[in-house]
Motif scaffolding. Structure first.
Motif, PDB file in Angstrom:
ATOM      1  N   LEU A 278       0.816  -1.209   0.000  1.00 55.18           N
ATOM      2  CA  LEU A 278       0.000   0.000   0.000  1.00 55.18           C
ATOM      3  C   LEU A 278       0.852   1.263   0.000  1.00 55.18           C
ATOM      4  N   LEU A 279       2.147   1.116   0.225  1.00 53.74           N
ATOM      5  CA  LEU A 279       3.112   2.203   0.113  1.00 53.74           C
ATOM      6  C   LEU A 279       4.432   1.568  -0.289  1.00 53.74           C
ATOM      7  N   ALA A 280       5.031   2.049  -1.365  1.00 54.23           N
ATOM      8  CA  ALA A 280       6.266   1.423  -1.847  1.00 54.23           C
ATOM      9  C   ALA A 280       7.420   1.607  -0.865  1.00 54.23           C
ATOM     10  N   ASP A 281       7.549   2.794  -0.301  1.00 58.18           N
ATOM     11  CA  ASP A 281       8.686   3.096   0.571  1.00 58.18           C
ATOM     12  C   ASP A 281       8.359   2.686   2.007  1.00 58.18           C
ATOM     13  N   GLN A 282       8.592   1.395   2.303  1.00 59.38           N
ATOM     14  CA  GLN A 282       8.452   0.895   3.673  1.00 59.38           C
ATOM     15  C   GLN A 282       9.731   0.130   4.059  1.00 59.38           C
ATOM     16  N   GLU A 283      10.861   0.677   3.637  1.00 54.15           N
ATOM     17  CA  GLU A 283      12.166   0.101   3.961  1.00 54.15           C
ATOM     18  C   GLU A 283      12.606   0.578   5.331  1.00 54.15           C
ATOM     19  N   LEU A 284      13.169  -0.338   6.124  1.00 55.86           N
ATOM     20  CA  LEU A 284      13.651  -0.013   7.461  1.00 55.86           C
ATOM     21  C   LEU A 284      15.152  -0.247   7.533  1.00 55.86           C
ATOM     22  N   ASP A 285      15.854   0.746   8.027  1.00 57.77           N
ATOM     23  CA  ASP A 285      17.293   0.654   8.226  1.00 57.77           C
ATOM     24  C   ASP A 285      17.542   0.344   9.704  1.00 57.77           C
ATOM     25  N   SER A 286      17.890  -0.902   9.992  1.00 56.25           N
ATOM     26  CA  SER A 286      18.114  -1.308  11.387  1.00 56.25           C
ATOM     27  C   SER A 286      19.586  -1.563  11.668  1.00 56.25           C
ATOM     28  N   ARG A 287      20.458  -0.877  10.940  1.00 54.45           N
ATOM     29  CA  ARG A 287      21.892  -1.076  11.171  1.00 54.45           C
ATOM     30  C   ARG A 287      22.323  -0.583  12.546  1.00 54.45           C
ATOM     31  N   GLY A 288      21.472   0.200  13.226  1.00 55.02           N
ATOM     32  CA  GLY A 288      21.769   0.632  14.579  1.00 55.02           C
ATOM     33  C   GLY A 288      21.376  -0.379  15.637  1.00 55.02           C
ATOM     34  N   SER A 289      20.824  -1.534  15.216  1.00 51.21           N
ATOM     35  CA  SER A 289      20.421  -2.558  16.196  1.00 51.21           C
ATOM     36  C   SER A 289      20.735  -3.945  15.639  1.00 51.21           C
ATOM     37  N   THR A 290      19.830  -4.519  14.857  1.00 52.09           N
ATOM     38  CA  THR A 290      20.052  -5.880  14.347  1.00 52.09           C
ATOM     39  C   THR A 290      21.035  -5.926  13.187  1.00 52.09           C
ATOM     40  N   GLY A 291      21.316  -4.791  12.576  1.00 54.58           N
ATOM     41  CA  GLY A 291      22.351  -4.743  11.555  1.00 54.58           C
ATOM     42  C   GLY A 291      21.878  -4.868  10.131  1.00 54.58           C
ATOM     43  N   ALA A 292      20.575  -5.051   9.903  1.00 54.36           N
ATOM     44  CA  ALA A 292      20.071  -5.299   8.551  1.00 54.36           C
ATOM     45  C   ALA A 292      19.280  -4.112   8.025  1.00 54.36           C
ATOM     46  N   ILE A 293      19.241  -3.991   6.705  1.00 49.81           N
ATOM     47  CA  ILE A 293      18.277  -3.135   6.018  1.00 49.81           C
ATOM     48  C   ILE A 293      17.260  -4.076   5.383  1.00 49.81           C
ATOM     49  N   TYR A 294      15.990  -3.868   5.675  1.00 50.31           N
ATOM     50  CA  TYR A 294      14.975  -4.773   5.142  1.00 50.31           C
ATOM     51  C   TYR A 294      13.712  -3.983   4.827  1.00 50.31           C
ATOM     52  N   TRP A 295      12.786  -4.643   4.146  1.00 45.39           N
ATOM     53  CA  TRP A 295      11.510  -4.030   3.769  1.00 45.39           C
ATOM     54  C   TRP A 295      10.409  -4.751   4.516  1.00 45.39           C
ATOM     55  N   GLU A 296       9.553  -3.989   5.200  1.00 43.58           N
ATOM     56  CA  GLU A 296       8.459  -4.571   5.986  1.00 43.58           C
ATOM     57  C   GLU A 296       7.290  -3.610   5.904  1.00 43.58           C
ATOM     58  N   GLY A 297       6.176  -4.042   5.283  1.00 46.24           N
ATOM     59  CA  GLY A 297       5.137  -3.057   5.096  1.00 46.24           C
ATOM     60  C   GLY A 297       3.737  -3.589   4.904  1.00 46.24           C
ATOM     61  N   LEU A 298       2.786  -2.690   5.167  1.00 52.03           N
ATOM     62  CA  LEU A 298       1.369  -2.992   5.021  1.00 52.03           C
ATOM     63  C   LEU A 298       1.048  -3.246   3.551  1.00 52.03           C
ATOM     64  N   SER A 299       0.327  -4.333   3.298  1.00 53.00           N
ATOM     65  CA  SER A 299       0.047  -4.763   1.935  1.00 53.00           C
ATOM     66  C   SER A 299      -1.359  -5.353   1.866  1.00 53.00           C
ATOM     67  N   GLU A 300      -1.891  -5.441   0.658  1.00 48.05           N
ATOM     68  CA  GLU A 300      -3.204  -6.029   0.441  1.00 48.05           C
ATOM     69  C   GLU A 300      -3.085  -7.302  -0.367  1.00 48.05           C
ATOM     70  N   LEU A 301      -4.037  -8.204  -0.170  1.00 44.44           N
ATOM     71  CA  LEU A 301      -4.137  -9.449  -0.924  1.00 44.44           C
ATOM     72  C   LEU A 301      -5.320  -9.331  -1.866  1.00 44.44           C
ATOM     73  N   LEU A 302      -5.093  -9.593  -3.161  1.00 39.52           N
ATOM     74  CA  LEU A 302      -6.110  -9.466  -4.191  1.00 39.52           C
ATOM     75  C   LEU A 302      -6.416 -10.826  -4.794  1.00 39.52           C
TER      76      LEU A 302
END
Length: 325
Positions: A278-302
């Protein structure tokens, strides 16, 4: 409760929020606590020895503002700074808390946290409306070709959410639907795996759909799985050859330069569906904790006609760099 003998553990709550009485989501939220056992010896004499680390991520997707806010924390366990209790779900990190109360089949989770830097605060109750969902084989979920590449894994889908969301000092009553995953493992990732793609979707008819795949560096599937549970029905676990993820639309992050598929065609025994962010830019930069950059976001099923039949979260790891746990 937590399982401190396992190397990696997490509690993952994700969902959508709207104003009371509304059915169209205004926000998505993520509250995640991680626990990691380190290699510091148990008999180390120092009280400051970091035998267990606690991490936390929180994120708010504001669909109206087309903006993702997020924050992260990390601390060694102990000293009343961070804890992951063993007797029940009760994790805390520097004022952020996630805990469970009530009988098991009537669980009520409470998420309370505030981030001054990101400008949001959550005070939510997440009430179970269905029994626990044991993933894999009675809660033992394979994640790779070797049996030890697995996790203990259960979900709480279709959680009824109510509470208060605060943005920039303004409180808003909210309600919605959420999904909780609790997972722990000694070893998950095969040496060939660079990351994974995962969905947890609450369907409008009360069903719960999970699908995931572990990816090699060339994008091919190393392992896959998932499950479907209809309301009041048994869990139908998916075999690795029954789950196919096919990317459709892609988005490239201006921050990490990673390119993520933000729309997928996902084929499982539940059918062929599209999953769309539902929003393309839902990337999270967690290099200050777990060390990874990942994408986690609200989405719909069609469904195959393009009709929305569910809402949930899509997670993608290993696109910015190989994921290491």
């Amino acid at each position: 409760g937590s399982h401190p003998d396992a190397r990696t553990e997490w509690w993952y709550a994700t969902g959508w929020l709207a104003a009371p009485g509304e059915t169209e989501p205004r926000f998505g939220f993520q509250v995640t606590f991680f626990r990691s056992r380190t290699d510091v010896a148990r008999d180390h004499p120092s009280r400051f020895a970091a035998r267990q680390l606690i991490f936390a991520h929180a994120a708010l997707t504001d669909l109206g503002a087309r903006r993702l806010r997020h924050d992260q924390r990390i601390a060694r366990a102990g000293f009343e700074v961070a804890q992951a209790a063993e007797d029940d779900t009760r994790v805390a990190l520097r004022g952020w808390r996630f805990e469970r109360g009530g009988p098991l089949e009537a669980s009520v989770y409470r998420a309370r946290l505030a981030s001054d830097s990101a400008g949001f605060a959550f005070d939510f109750e997440l009430a179970a409306t269905q029994p626990l969902l044991l993933q894999g084989e009675a809660g033992f979920s394979r994640k790779g070709p070797r049996p030890e590449q697995a996790s203990h894994y259960y979900s709480q889908p279709q959680l009824a959410v109510r509470g208060t969301l605060t943005r920039d000092g303004k409180a808003l009553p909210v309600q919605g639907r959420a999904w909780l995953d609790h997972e722990w493992s000694e070893e998950i990732l095969d040496a060939q795996a660079t990351g994974w793609d995962w969905i947890g979707i609450n369907l409008a008819d009360g069903s719960a759909l999970t699908a995931f795949r572990l990816r090699r560096a060339d994008g091919s599937a190393l392992w896959a799985g998932g499950s479907l549970r209809r309301p009041g029905g048994a869990v139908r676990a998916f075999a690795p050859d029954e789950v196919v993820f096919e990317p459709l639309d892609r988005w490239t992050s201006p921050v990490s330069n990673a390119t993520y598929p933000v729309a997928w065609r996902v084929s499982t025994p539940a059918g062929v569906h599209q999953v769309r962010a539902l929003l393309a830019d839902q990337e999270l930069d967690s290099r200050g904790s777990t060390g990874a950059i990942y994408w986690e976001g609200l989405s719909e099923l069609l469904d195959d006609s393009g009709r929305r039949i569910g809402l949930g979260y899509l997670e993608m790891t290993g696109y910015a760099a190989r994921l290491r746990l």
